[in-house]
Design an enzyme around this catalytic site. Sequence first.
Site, mmCIF file in Angstrom:
data_model
loop_
_atom_site.group_PDB
_atom_site.id
_atom_site.type_symbol
_atom_site.label_atom_id
_atom_site.label_comp_id
_atom_site.label_asym_id
_atom_site.label_seq_id
_atom_site.Cartn_x
_atom_site.Cartn_y
_atom_site.Cartn_z
ATOM 1 N N HIS A 1 0.839 -1.207 0.000
ATOM 2 C CA HIS A 1 0.000 0.000 0.000
ATOM 3 C C HIS A 1 0.873 1.257 0.000
ATOM 4 C CE1 HIS A 1 -2.970 -2.806 2.123
ATOM 5 N NE2 HIS A 1 -3.670 -2.367 1.107
ATOM 6 N N GLN B 1 -18.213 -5.313 -1.743
ATOM 7 C CA GLN B 1 -17.358 -6.135 -2.602
ATOM 8 C C GLN B 1 -17.044 -7.509 -2.006
ATOM 9 O OE1 GLN B 1 -14.182 -3.025 -2.476
ATOM 10 N NE2 GLN B 1 -12.781 -4.763 -2.531
ATOM 11 N N LYS C 1 -1.234 -6.092 -8.394
ATOM 12 C CA LYS C 1 -1.627 -7.336 -7.726
ATOM 13 C C LYS C 1 -3.087 -7.668 -8.011
ATOM 14 C CE LYS C 1 -2.104 -9.797 -3.547
ATOM 15 N NZ LYS C 1 -3.557 -9.705 -3.473
ATOM 16 N N SER D 1 -3.077 -7.800 2.841
ATOM 17 C CA SER D 1 -3.633 -7.696 4.198
ATOM 18 C C SER D 1 -4.043 -9.072 4.700
ATOM 19 C CB SER D 1 -4.853 -6.771 4.191
ATOM 20 O OG SER D 1 -4.514 -5.527 3.630
HETATM 21 P P1 AMP Z 1 -6.620 -3.420 -0.659
HETATM 22 O O1 AMP Z 1 -6.461 -2.686 0.627
HETATM 23 O O2 AMP Z 1 -6.213 -4.866 -0.587
HETATM 24 O O3 AMP Z 1 -7.967 -3.211 -1.300
HETATM 25 O O4 AMP Z 1 -5.562 -2.772 -1.662
HETATM 26 C C1 AMP Z 1 -5.547 -1.395 -1.910
HETATM 27 C C2 AMP Z 1 -4.652 -1.143 -3.079
HETATM 28 O O5 AMP Z 1 -3.334 -1.604 -2.793
HETATM 29 C C3 AMP Z 1 -5.109 -1.880 -4.352
HETATM 30 O O6 AMP Z 1 -4.946 -1.045 -5.471
HETATM 31 C C4 AMP Z 1 -4.186 -3.065 -4.384
HETATM 32 O O7 AMP Z 1 -3.990 -3.583 -5.689
HETATM 33 C C5 AMP Z 1 -2.905 -2.469 -3.841
HETATM 34 N N1 AMP Z 1 -2.021 -3.510 -3.326
HETATM 35 C C6 AMP Z 1 -2.365 -4.540 -2.512
HETATM 36 N N2 AMP Z 1 -1.311 -5.342 -2.288
HETATM 37 C C7 AMP Z 1 -0.270 -4.823 -2.982
HETATM 38 C C8 AMP Z 1 1.100 -5.199 -3.170
HETATM 39 N N3 AMP Z 1 1.604 -6.285 -2.604
HETATM 40 N N4 AMP Z 1 1.877 -4.424 -3.956
HETATM 41 C C9 AMP Z 1 1.374 -3.303 -4.540
HETATM 42 N N5 AMP Z 1 0.082 -2.900 -4.406
HETATM 43 C C10 AMP Z 1 -0.725 -3.646 -3.647
#
Ligand code: AMP
Length: 286
Positions: A37, A61, A149, A186
């Site tokens: 993030h 979602q 990702k 996460s």
């Molecule tokens: P999330 O909190 O899982 O919905 O992720 C929020 C944003 O962070 C989304 O755009 C994800 O694709 C990105 N993200 C999650 N994990 C990674 C990672 N390991 N590397 C880069 N971006 C990530």
Amino acid sequence: MQVIDNCEELFDFAQESRAQGLKIGFVPTMGALHRGHLSLVLAAKQKCDLVVVSVFVNPLQFNNPLDFERYPRDLAHDLSLLENSGVALVFSPSEDEMHPKPIQIGFRVEGISGGLEGKFRPGHFDGVANVVGKLFNCIGPAKAFFGEKDYQQVKVINRLVREFHFPIEIFVVPTLREVDGLAMSSRNLLLTPRARKAAAGIYAAFSFGRGLAIQNEPSDEVLESMTNILIDRAGGEGAQCKVDYVAHVRGESLEEISLFEDGSRFFIAASYDGVRLIDNIGVFDK
Ligand code: AMP
């Protein structure tokens, strides 16, 4: 760093910033933040005048209520990471603030959402489009940042921006990985120690598949070998592994294809001791 939880204040903050000629970079997240993030935040800082991050576990979602319930949450920790990263504003709304009830209007995503995650998580991308659309509307960022990702999600967001004429530039940030190749997520916090070790099999499968693809082995056999790696690795660690898919798709359209080509990508979704992980990689990426 300001922390707010209502849309009106968010709207005012964003409007004032834009009136001062500042370009807002926006990073939507569901919290339980990790370095992946923060790499989005860093990219936003480099390209924009100020960064807004949303932290919201979006119920729309989640197709599985149990998954929603046990999704990791730690706002205090998230805020300390974001404060140290030079974020200007964190938006952390309640469910009612974000999605006033009853919900009567929404986006419906078709086509690009048909395979991969869309097949296994019905309604997931509708929920993503709904929350991101609302956040785009409240914030009016110049640029928004998403992780590779969630590659299919990026495709959905690009489509959302195009079809609804959001004047927002979308940037895609490469996946940050742990030392053994596991994509930061996460959900990794929920893995048992044995499941954590077994989950490194995802990257091992990608690496093996990429090696075979360069030798131009038939794609169906490559996918089978990759699946075996996932299962064998999990078996070796004593972890339960349920593979939803190991797929080879065209990078642009996400349609499954049998011949490797420029832009080909591997996608994997698998659960380890009940924790579902997704990842993807360009077959011929350097
Ligand atoms: P999330 O909190 O899982 O919905 O992720 C929020 C944003 O962070 C989304 O755009 C994800 O694709 C990105 N993200 C999650 N994990 C990674 C990672 N390991 N590397 C880069 N971006 C990530």
